[in-house]
Design a protein around this motif. Structure first.
Motif, PDB file in Angstrom:
ATOM      1  N   ARG A  41      34.618 -25.337  -4.036  1.00  0.00           N
ATOM      2  CA  ARG A  41      36.017 -25.491  -3.623  1.00  0.00           C
ATOM      3  C   ARG A  41      36.533 -26.908  -3.869  1.00  0.00           C
ATOM      4  NH1 ARG A  41      35.959 -22.043   2.091  1.00  0.00           N
ATOM      5  NH2 ARG A  41      35.878 -19.996   1.098  1.00  0.00           N
ATOM      6  N   ALA A  42      35.626 -27.889  -3.825  1.00  0.00           N
ATOM      7  CA  ALA A  42      36.021 -29.285  -4.067  1.00  0.00           C
ATOM      8  C   ALA A  42      36.122 -29.594  -5.557  1.00  0.00           C
ATOM      9  CB  ALA A  42      35.032 -30.232  -3.405  1.00  0.00           C
ATOM     10  N   GLY A  43      35.517 -28.755  -6.388  1.00  0.00           N
ATOM     11  CA  GLY A  43      35.587 -28.978  -7.828  1.00  0.00           C
ATOM     12  C   GLY A  43      34.451 -29.798  -8.404  1.00  0.00           C
ATOM     13  N   VAL A  44      33.304 -29.841  -7.694  1.00  0.00           N
ATOM     14  CA  VAL A  44      32.131 -30.544  -8.214  1.00  0.00           C
ATOM     15  C   VAL A  44      31.114 -29.533  -8.727  1.00  0.00           C
ATOM     16  CG1 VAL A  44      32.434 -32.509  -6.650  1.00  0.00           C
ATOM     17  CG2 VAL A  44      30.969 -30.615  -5.955  1.00  0.00           C
ATOM     18  N   LYS A  45      30.143 -30.018  -9.496  1.00  0.00           N
ATOM     19  CA  LYS A  45      29.020 -29.180  -9.896  1.00  0.00           C
ATOM     20  C   LYS A  45      28.117 -29.019  -8.678  1.00  0.00           C
ATOM     21  CE  LYS A  45      29.353 -31.789 -13.651  1.00  0.00           C
ATOM     22  NZ  LYS A  45      28.966 -32.873 -14.385  1.00  0.00           N
ATOM     23  N   THR A  46      27.478 -27.877  -8.560  1.00  0.00           N
ATOM     24  CA  THR A  46      26.676 -27.607  -7.371  1.00  0.00           C
ATOM     25  C   THR A  46      25.209 -27.424  -7.713  1.00  0.00           C
ATOM     26  OG1 THR A  46      27.156 -25.231  -7.517  1.00  0.00           O
ATOM     27  CG2 THR A  46      28.622 -26.578  -6.133  1.00  0.00           C
ATOM     28  N   ILE A  47      24.376 -27.942  -6.813  1.00  0.00           N
ATOM     29  CA  ILE A  47      22.929 -27.824  -6.961  1.00  0.00           C
ATOM     30  C   ILE A  47      22.352 -27.314  -5.653  1.00  0.00           C
ATOM     31  CG2 ILE A  47      20.759 -29.046  -7.335  1.00  0.00           C
ATOM     32  CD1 ILE A  47      22.297 -31.033  -9.088  1.00  0.00           C
ATOM     33  N   LEU A  48      21.597 -26.249  -5.741  1.00  0.00           N
ATOM     34  CA  LEU A  48      20.891 -25.696  -4.596  1.00  0.00           C
ATOM     35  C   LEU A  48      19.465 -26.226  -4.628  1.00  0.00           C
ATOM     36  CD1 LEU A  48      21.056 -23.521  -2.269  1.00  0.00           C
ATOM     37  CD2 LEU A  48      19.928 -21.992  -3.900  1.00  0.00           C
ATOM     38  N   VAL A  49      18.986 -26.728  -3.500  1.00  0.00           N
ATOM     39  CA  VAL A  49      17.580 -27.121  -3.390  1.00  0.00           C
ATOM     40  C   VAL A  49      16.921 -26.227  -2.355  1.00  0.00           C
ATOM     41  CG1 VAL A  49      17.887 -29.500  -4.154  1.00  0.00           C
ATOM     42  CG2 VAL A  49      18.053 -28.970  -1.718  1.00  0.00           C
ATOM     43  N   GLY A  50      15.631 -25.975  -2.554  1.00  0.00           N
ATOM     44  CA  GLY A  50      14.883 -25.152  -1.610  1.00  0.00           C
ATOM     45  C   GLY A  50      14.698 -23.742  -2.114  1.00  0.00           C
ATOM     46  N   GLU A  51      14.411 -22.866  -1.185  1.00  0.00           N
ATOM     47  CA  GLU A  51      14.001 -21.505  -1.535  1.00  0.00           C
ATOM     48  C   GLU A  51      15.090 -20.446  -1.382  1.00  0.00           C
ATOM     49  OE1 GLU A  51      10.397 -20.630   0.566  1.00  0.00           O
ATOM     50  OE2 GLU A  51       9.486 -22.517  -0.065  1.00  0.00           O
ATOM     51  N   GLU A  52      16.185 -20.778  -0.699  1.00  0.00           N
ATOM     52  CA  GLU A  52      17.253 -19.785  -0.527  1.00  0.00           C
ATOM     53  C   GLU A  52      17.849 -19.421  -1.890  1.00  0.00           C
ATOM     54  OE1 GLU A  52      21.486 -19.338   1.773  1.00  0.00           O
ATOM     55  OE2 GLU A  52      19.844 -20.301   2.844  1.00  0.00           O
ATOM     56  N   ASP A  53      18.295 -18.192  -2.017  1.00  0.00           N
ATOM     57  CA  ASP A  53      18.904 -17.744  -3.263  1.00  0.00           C
ATOM     58  C   ASP A  53      20.420 -17.710  -3.093  1.00  0.00           C
ATOM     59  OD1 ASP A  53      19.235 -16.695  -5.830  1.00  0.00           O
ATOM     60  OD2 ASP A  53      19.061 -14.633  -5.126  1.00  0.00           O
ATOM     61  N   VAL A  54      21.091 -18.590  -3.823  1.00  0.00           N
ATOM     62  CA  VAL A  54      22.547 -18.621  -3.830  1.00  0.00           C
ATOM     63  C   VAL A  54      22.971 -18.595  -5.299  1.00  0.00           C
ATOM     64  CG1 VAL A  54      24.625 -19.860  -3.144  1.00  0.00           C
ATOM     65  CG2 VAL A  54      22.592 -19.948  -1.686  1.00  0.00           C
ATOM     66  N   PRO A  55      23.231 -17.401  -5.829  1.00  0.00           N
ATOM     67  CA  PRO A  55      23.521 -17.269  -7.262  1.00  0.00           C
ATOM     68  C   PRO A  55      24.724 -18.081  -7.738  1.00  0.00           C
ATOM     69  CG  PRO A  55      23.290 -15.095  -6.233  1.00  0.00           C
ATOM     70  CD  PRO A  55      23.259 -16.117  -5.137  1.00  0.00           C
ATOM     71  N   GLU A  56      25.640 -18.417  -6.835  1.00  0.00           N
ATOM     72  CA  GLU A  56      26.835 -19.168  -7.226  1.00  0.00           C
ATOM     73  C   GLU A  56      26.528 -20.624  -7.592  1.00  0.00           C
ATOM     74  OE1 GLU A  56      27.576 -15.713  -4.921  1.00  0.00           O
ATOM     75  OE2 GLU A  56      26.579 -17.511  -4.215  1.00  0.00           O
ATOM     76  N   ALA A  57      25.374 -21.122  -7.184  1.00  0.00           N
ATOM     77  CA  ALA A  57      25.011 -22.514  -7.495  1.00  0.00           C
ATOM     78  C   ALA A  57      24.897 -22.693  -9.008  1.00  0.00           C
ATOM     79  CB  ALA A  57      23.694 -22.886  -6.824  1.00  0.00           C
ATOM     80  N   ASP A  58      25.388 -23.836  -9.479  1.00  0.00           N
ATOM     81  CA  ASP A  58      25.293 -24.117 -10.910  1.00  0.00           C
ATOM     82  C   ASP A  58      23.855 -24.376 -11.345  1.00  0.00           C
ATOM     83  OD1 ASP A  58      28.137 -24.008 -11.447  1.00  0.00           O
ATOM     84  OD2 ASP A  58      28.300 -25.927 -10.392  1.00  0.00           O
ATOM     85  N   TYR A  59      23.089 -25.024 -10.477  1.00  0.00           N
ATOM     86  CA  TYR A  59      21.698 -25.385 -10.788  1.00  0.00           C
ATOM     87  C   TYR A  59      20.857 -25.199  -9.536  1.00  0.00           C
ATOM     88  CZ  TYR A  59      24.321 -27.661 -14.501  1.00  0.00           C
ATOM     89  OH  TYR A  59      25.191 -27.903 -15.528  1.00  0.00           O
ATOM     90  N   HIS A  60      19.541 -25.074  -9.726  1.00  0.00           N
ATOM     91  CA  HIS A  60      18.623 -24.870  -8.606  1.00  0.00           C
ATOM     92  C   HIS A  60      17.340 -25.645  -8.870  1.00  0.00           C
ATOM     93  CE1 HIS A  60      15.959 -21.986  -6.111  1.00  0.00           C
ATOM     94  NE2 HIS A  60      16.476 -22.903  -5.329  1.00  0.00           N
ATOM     95  N   PHE A  61      16.908 -26.407  -7.882  1.00  0.00           N
ATOM     96  CA  PHE A  61      15.673 -27.182  -7.968  1.00  0.00           C
ATOM     97  C   PHE A  61      14.915 -27.040  -6.654  1.00  0.00           C
ATOM     98  CE2 PHE A  61      18.591 -29.199 -10.898  1.00  0.00           C
ATOM     99  CZ  PHE A  61      17.802 -29.343 -12.038  1.00  0.00           C
ATOM    100  N   PRO A  62      13.586 -27.206  -6.696  1.00  0.00           N
ATOM    101  CA  PRO A  62      12.809 -27.069  -5.461  1.00  0.00           C
ATOM    102  C   PRO A  62      13.120 -28.146  -4.417  1.00  0.00           C
ATOM    103  CG  PRO A  62      11.364 -27.007  -7.398  1.00  0.00           C
ATOM    104  CD  PRO A  62      12.737 -27.365  -7.868  1.00  0.00           C
TER     105      PRO A  62
END
Length: 175
Positions: free
Chosen positions: A140-161
């Protein structure tokens, strides 16, 4: 304009719902996750202002006082600084989860307010979180998004442990 990385706190910077601590309501409850100090330092070294944006509804719910939150954040900043990292500012929402305020994630107000205050170019910035509300706020803010950890959030642009893995990747992108 500047570039920034906005970090969620619980689950990204410090332990929460772990064997040692359930919630961070006092400084003694704060345990940095492995590599966090180095990750913040690496982001700083690559020209990123680093901010923390965190929902802290425990204040409105009576689990902690605002002064306790400030003490927790002082400890967090000190520990990150021992690794050479700097957090430019911490924004928090102290409203209850169902309060309907504009600052509580998934709303983007904490991010956009910091961006306005510090002349941040959101298009070249990142939000790193461990839950869907973090990713939604970043989108919503207009930034790229990164999910860390084990949760699954498909909307995230990138995912790292872990945060350090994400910081290394961001650093590589900025070369």
């Amino acid at each position: 304009m500047n570039k920034a990385v906005f970090l969620d706190r619980d689950g990204v910077i410090n332990e929460v719902l772990s064997d040692r601590v359930k919630f961070v309501n006092k400084p003694a409850d704060l345990y940095l996750l492995e590599g966090v100090g180095d990750a913040v330092r690496l982001l700083n070294e690559h020209g990123y202002d680093v901010f923390v944006v965190t929902n802290q509804g425990g204040i409105a719910l009576g689990y902690m006082k605002e002064q306790q939150l400030h003490e927790v954040h002082k400890k967090m900043l000190r520990e990150i600084e021992t690794h050479g990292g700097t957090i430019k500012e911490i924004a928090y929402c102290s409203h209850a989860p169902k309060a309907g305020c504009a600052c509580r994630k998934p709303e983007p107000k904490m991010i956009t307010d910091l961006a306005n205050k510090y002349d941040i170019n959101l298009e070249v910035s990142y939000m790193i979180g461990d839950r869907d509300v973090d990713i939604t706020a970043g989108k919503r803010a207009g930034v790229k998004t990164i999910l860390v950890g084990e949760e699954d959030v498909p909307e995230a642009d990138y995912h790292f442990p872990h945060l350090l893995d994400a910081a290394k990747w961001i650093a590589e992108q900025s070369i």
